[in-house]
Write a protein that holds these residues in place. Sequence first.
Motif, short mmCIF file in Angstrom:
data_model
loop_
_atom_site.label_atom_id
_atom_site.label_comp_id
_atom_site.label_asym_id
_atom_site.label_seq_id
_atom_site.Cartn_x
_atom_site.Cartn_y
_atom_site.Cartn_z
N LEU A 127 2.70 -38.98 -68.06
CA LEU A 127 2.65 -40.26 -67.40
C LEU A 127 3.46 -40.13 -66.13
CD1 LEU A 127 3.24 -42.99 -70.13
CD2 LEU A 127 1.09 -42.25 -69.14
N GLY A 183 4.12 -44.26 -64.87
CA GLY A 183 3.44 -45.10 -65.86
C GLY A 183 1.95 -44.88 -65.98
N GLU A 225 7.07 -38.97 -67.68
CA GLU A 225 7.31 -39.01 -69.12
C GLU A 225 6.09 -38.48 -69.86
OE1 GLU A 225 7.62 -43.06 -70.61
OE2 GLU A 225 6.72 -43.78 -68.75
N ARG A 258 2.25 -41.03 -74.36
CA ARG A 258 2.81 -41.75 -75.50
C ARG A 258 1.72 -42.23 -76.43
NH1 ARG A 258 8.59 -41.74 -74.81
NH2 ARG A 258 9.01 -41.98 -72.59
N PRO A 291 -4.05 -49.17 -74.55
CA PRO A 291 -2.96 -50.03 -75.02
C PRO A 291 -2.76 -49.91 -76.53
CG PRO A 291 -4.65 -51.31 -73.87
CD PRO A 291 -5.15 -49.91 -73.95
N ASN A 292 -3.77 -49.38 -77.21
CA ASN A 292 -3.69 -49.27 -78.67
C ASN A 292 -3.59 -47.84 -79.16
OD1 ASN A 292 -4.29 -52.00 -78.37
ND2 ASN A 292 -6.47 -51.63 -78.70
N GLY A 293 -3.43 -46.88 -78.27
CA GLY A 293 -3.36 -45.48 -78.69
C GLY A 293 -4.60 -45.04 -79.45
N GLU A 337 -10.94 -52.58 -73.60
CA GLU A 337 -10.24 -52.96 -72.37
C GLU A 337 -10.42 -51.92 -71.28
OE1 GLU A 337 -6.38 -54.70 -73.18
OE2 GLU A 337 -6.85 -54.71 -75.32
N TYR A 338 -11.00 -50.78 -71.64
CA TYR A 338 -11.47 -49.77 -70.68
C TYR A 338 -10.40 -49.04 -69.89
CZ TYR A 338 -16.00 -52.05 -71.61
OH TYR A 338 -17.11 -52.57 -72.21
N GLU A 339 -9.15 -49.10 -70.33
CA GLU A 339 -8.10 -48.33 -69.67
C GLU A 339 -8.45 -46.84 -69.73
OE1 GLU A 339 -5.42 -49.03 -68.01
OE2 GLU A 339 -5.22 -51.17 -68.37
N ALA A 358 0.29 -47.31 -80.50
CA ALA A 358 0.45 -47.10 -79.06
C ALA A 358 1.82 -46.55 -78.69
CB ALA A 358 0.19 -48.40 -78.33
N ASP A 359 2.82 -46.84 -79.45
CA ASP A 359 4.16 -46.33 -79.18
C ASP A 359 4.63 -46.69 -77.77
OD1 ASP A 359 6.53 -45.06 -79.41
OD2 ASP A 359 5.76 -43.03 -79.18
N HIS A 360 4.82 -47.99 -77.54
CA HIS A 360 5.22 -48.45 -76.22
C HIS A 360 6.71 -48.31 -75.95
CE1 HIS A 360 1.41 -50.07 -75.04
NE2 HIS A 360 1.30 -50.70 -76.18
N LEU A 409 10.28 -47.65 -74.92
CA LEU A 409 10.94 -46.88 -73.87
C LEU A 409 10.03 -46.46 -72.72
CD1 LEU A 409 13.00 -44.56 -76.20
CD2 LEU A 409 13.93 -46.40 -74.82
N SER A 410 8.74 -46.69 -72.90
CA SER A 410 7.81 -46.16 -71.91
C SER A 410 7.68 -47.07 -70.70
CB SER A 410 6.45 -45.97 -72.55
OG SER A 410 5.54 -45.54 -71.59
N GLN A 411 7.38 -46.45 -69.57
CA GLN A 411 7.13 -47.20 -68.34
C GLN A 411 5.63 -47.37 -68.14
OE1 GLN A 411 9.83 -47.13 -65.54
NE2 GLN A 411 11.32 -46.53 -67.08
N LYS A 412 4.89 -47.09 -69.18
CA LYS A 412 3.44 -47.14 -69.10
C LYS A 412 2.94 -48.43 -68.47
CE LYS A 412 -0.07 -47.09 -72.70
NZ LYS A 412 -0.32 -46.44 -73.98
N SER A 413 2.04 -48.31 -67.54
CA SER A 413 1.48 -49.49 -66.91
C SER A 413 -0.03 -49.45 -67.03
CB SER A 413 1.87 -49.54 -65.44
OG SER A 413 1.37 -48.40 -64.79
N SER A 414 -0.65 -50.59 -66.83
CA SER A 414 -2.10 -50.59 -67.03
C SER A 414 -2.81 -50.74 -65.70
CB SER A 414 -2.49 -51.72 -67.97
OG SER A 414 -1.90 -52.91 -67.54
N ALA A 415 -4.05 -50.32 -65.68
CA ALA A 415 -4.81 -50.32 -64.45
C ALA A 415 -6.05 -51.19 -64.57
CB ALA A 415 -5.23 -48.90 -64.10
N GLU A 416 -6.52 -51.38 -65.76
CA GLU A 416 -7.85 -51.96 -65.92
C GLU A 416 -7.85 -53.23 -66.76
OE1 GLU A 416 -10.52 -50.98 -64.50
OE2 GLU A 416 -12.05 -52.12 -65.58
N ARG A 417 -7.04 -53.28 -67.81
CA ARG A 417 -7.18 -54.37 -68.78
C ARG A 417 -6.95 -55.72 -68.11
NH1 ARG A 417 -2.02 -54.19 -72.80
NH2 ARG A 417 -3.61 -55.06 -74.13
N ALA A 468 -7.73 -59.95 -71.89
CA ALA A 468 -7.71 -58.95 -72.95
C ALA A 468 -6.29 -58.77 -73.47
CB ALA A 468 -8.25 -57.64 -72.41
N ARG A 499 -18.07 -50.99 -67.06
CA ARG A 499 -16.72 -51.30 -66.60
C ARG A 499 -16.77 -52.12 -65.31
NH1 ARG A 499 -12.59 -48.46 -63.68
NH2 ARG A 499 -13.78 -46.55 -63.41
#
Lengths: 253, 220, 637
Positions: free
Chosen positions: A73, A76, A104, A107, A174-176, A221-223, B89-91, B93-101, B105, B190
Amino acid sequence: MSEKINLTLKVWRQKRGEAGGFKTYEAKGIDTDASFLEMLDVVNDEITLKGEEEPIAFEHDCREGICGCCGSLVNGKTHGSHERTTLCQLHMRHFKDGETIVIEPFRAKAFPVIKDLIVDRSGLDQIIAEGGYVSVKTGNAPEASTTPIKKELAEAAMDAAECIGCGACVAACPNGAAMLFTAAKVSQYALLPQGHPERTQRVKNMVAKMDELGFGNCSNEYECAVACPKGIDVKNIARLNREFIKATLSQGK
Amino acid sequence: MSIKTTLMTSIGQKLLVATSGLVMFLLFLVPHMGGNVLFLFGPDLFNSYAHHLHQLVPVVIGIELLMLASISVHMATAVRLVLKNRQAADHRLSQKSSAERSLAAKLMPVSGVMIFIFIIKHLLDFKFYEKAKTTLHGIETYDVYAMVLSRFQSDPIHLLFYVGFMIAVGLHLSHALQSALQTYGLYVPREGSKIKLASAVIGWGMAATFAIIPVVAFIK
Amino acid sequence: MKLDAKIPEGPMAEKWTNHKFRVKLVNPANRRKHKIIVVGTGLAGASAAATLSEQGYQIEAFTYSDSPRRAHSIAAQGGINAAKNYPNDGDSIYRLFYDTVKGGDFRSREANVYRLAECSNLIIDHCVAQGIPFAREYGGYLDNRSFGGAQVSRTFYARGQTGQQLLLGAFGALQKEIKKGGVKMHTRCEVIDIVVIGGQARGIISRNLITGELTRHEADAVVLATGGYGNVFFLSTNAMNCNASAAWRAYKKGAAFANPCYTQIHPTCIPVHGEYQSKLTLMSESLRNDGRIWVPKKAGDKRPANQIPEEERDYYLERKYPSFGNLVPRDLASRNAKQVCDEGRGVGPTGQAVYLDFADAIQRLGKANIEAKYGNLFEMYNRITDEDPYTTPMMIFPAVHYTMGGLWVDYNLMTTLPGLYALGECNFSDHGANRLGASALMQGLADGYFVIPNTINDYLASNKFEKVSTGHDAFAQAEKEAKDKLDRLLAVKGNRTVDDFHKELGHLLWENCGMSRNEKGLTEALEKIPQIRAEFWKNVNVPGSADDLNQALEKANRVADFMEFAELMVRDALDRPESCGGHFREESQTEEGEAKRDDENFCYVAAWEFKGLDEEPVLHKETLEFEEVHLAQRSYK
């Protein structure tokens, strides 16, 4: 033209069997023509010669975007989310001088961290083992031109087959979930006649394995499709759903 | 694989959520909206609709039971999925960001819970509430029209509650409809998808239609 | 050591059929009792492991990657040759055989090449049955395209990812056998040494790359499918982890190493752009169909390409080879690029590049046409260099791409160490001194799917296998040596990184044992390599510990082997004063400066036997007989 830039890296460091955390490094004089992984090489050389800690562990091999080893990542986003680009093909010219970059590991619960940026993606292989192939023994095959296949079908199958198994879809979801990965393989064989004898069993077993391994559920959600460095489309997920429904309805037939 | 095992798989669970949702949408939400719209055409029409509905008690009870079953399945499965997904998903500590949702949703669990709260409140407001009587074409019947009027007139907080919760309905439906179709295997692209657009238009259109009634009642 | 190629008797076209009948078989019920170790799970390894498991053998397969699907076979772009003759353009098994022997500059073994051509058609049948989405025509039938070194269209392809699709097919077959329990897969496990007991290969020592644990594995036979040694040059188109260690360990345990000087330098790669560069990227050769290669006529001309007028440009390939022009074979194209750069006429910031110009083609065919043909390659070039090849000429330079040399094997693919087999790029057998395009995939799969499953049984059936335990002294000793070596690497704690040494070695080899070689340069390299090696062992810095995931240690261990291997490679190059294929000796050229083979004195395979690190290896010669294809000097004028 290439120039040199300085960056601050916040890198996830994690030892085997321990909890991890971010650590900050300076990446100085990075050539903008270098790839992201080459930038990490430069930082690692410095860490090595300093001798205070181990270099950053990250997975990589072909460095031409096809083996599927690399991936983290970056700020992010999986592979840094440059459209249809793996991390090894992401170049430093896309970053600004003085920028801070957060790096990172992918995840997901099904991708436990092994060390630093390296995660265990063996779950993906286990899904394939449940039926991501045609069970033909060497020697069984008929002459190759026996079955003509519509060009459009062959092309659509190839679109799905381009998956490199990097796991970015799982990490971006978002759901792994591993739906896009599984869908790509199921689609390839649903489209080609060679895959048809086993299609019912294939989709059931692969989905069951996907669930068993702790991957999440698809919430459409198509991520994943945005994250995929090979541009695998969500139409494959729709096809997987169809295959699954068909397989359920043809129970015992 | 038996049907039961199938339904316990990830795709099976999604099909359950989609199906129970669609049942509620088609057998309850759409007719309910149709009925409510009659409110805008005055007390006679609206009370007559309520009266006729009461004549169909067995059907209504049947549908009510079906709704109860659907909402139970819908919620139980959704809660199960959300919990499993959080874990998968194990969120942390992560800085994960989304692009599409989309926001819709992302907020599905929130809008879902809001709708549930709304349903309870709505039932308390109108179903389990002492209703006045009136006569319509010589037949004594409940004055449902007056009841609606009385619930909203000079009660802006109540009005805001209703309108506000309709936003949850709009959000929920706009993602739910397209998502259900993709789950059934109908390809929803999409980008530039007409299905996505239709889903949003229907979802928000219905929410707006529902929201008009309390507004009209308030103004009258 | 005696080299016995075990070439079957009889006419060329019947050798393989006869051989399959004559070899001994293992009863299906007894196959389960034989364990075979397969090292490497690329095209050759995965296909061999899967097929041997289908036959009932117990297989243990090893890869250093996290999955067999990562092997570098995956990066092959162009396609796979087969003699199907679908286009009806005069192809046949015999023609494919003929082209491959000639393309290999008459330094390969005819019988092996003929068998390869025979198997090529079976591969396509099998891969289609596996559901590999090969390109098709509108009628639904398989499409073919043409490739260098042949006048027929015999290349099957799946977009620009043929290697990927074929590997995923073999990977699927392997997963199928893993699921059935026939193959035990060890991922993230690197083979550190081969264990020899009673003169036979009986096992391996492997290192778990996560825990660092060394483990012993015994078997009745060991199959190496570990790829080539191109990474000895540091910069190559190989993947970062490709290495020669397993083959090198085998060599040190008694397997002869053949023709290590044969390396293929691919002409169309993206040039080196900086010190930090970690690898080179290949672009399909097909670009030369429409691109024109040129450099300025004047040395040191630093003007941008568009400011150099037509009359001051030197289209050197078109000038020197009027009949083939830009489409000369790989070795010629590469060598000429080096020559003009050596003259100071190279372009780009480093002067180590030549132009590949599409301006004329765009004018002739239109931008849309060029985009349809090469769009994805132009995009790849643009992604890496940030330059637009539609408006500025591409810059290219040759890069190490494939190695024809490898472990010496007989017709059965067995090395000189009984029970040890070598498949795919890691053996020397089929490409002679130069490999033709789209032939690597063919060889890997032929070896794995069709050859080894029909030859390994002969060895298993004709030998008695005493039960060996991993407690045997040979295992203990091999493990101890492996551990000592790793500990020694960690203990140096010097001032230079592993890559730093690797770059130094690679640079030396590139300069002295690269596209063109001469006695002086090779002698110099032969002197310098032991010095670099000594310095490596004195001053390398390997951080971390041996009982953890330690990528620097993995690399150091591989580079330590490259340091030894490089010496053999240079020695072999020095020992072959003729020019052939990828091996160009400046002393051996025609008056026009073209490669000159010396069939009278050097028509042999050079197989080297290890005698100790400080001893000179012993050269054994396998004389090559050409019954079918007549020896002739290549000409592309």
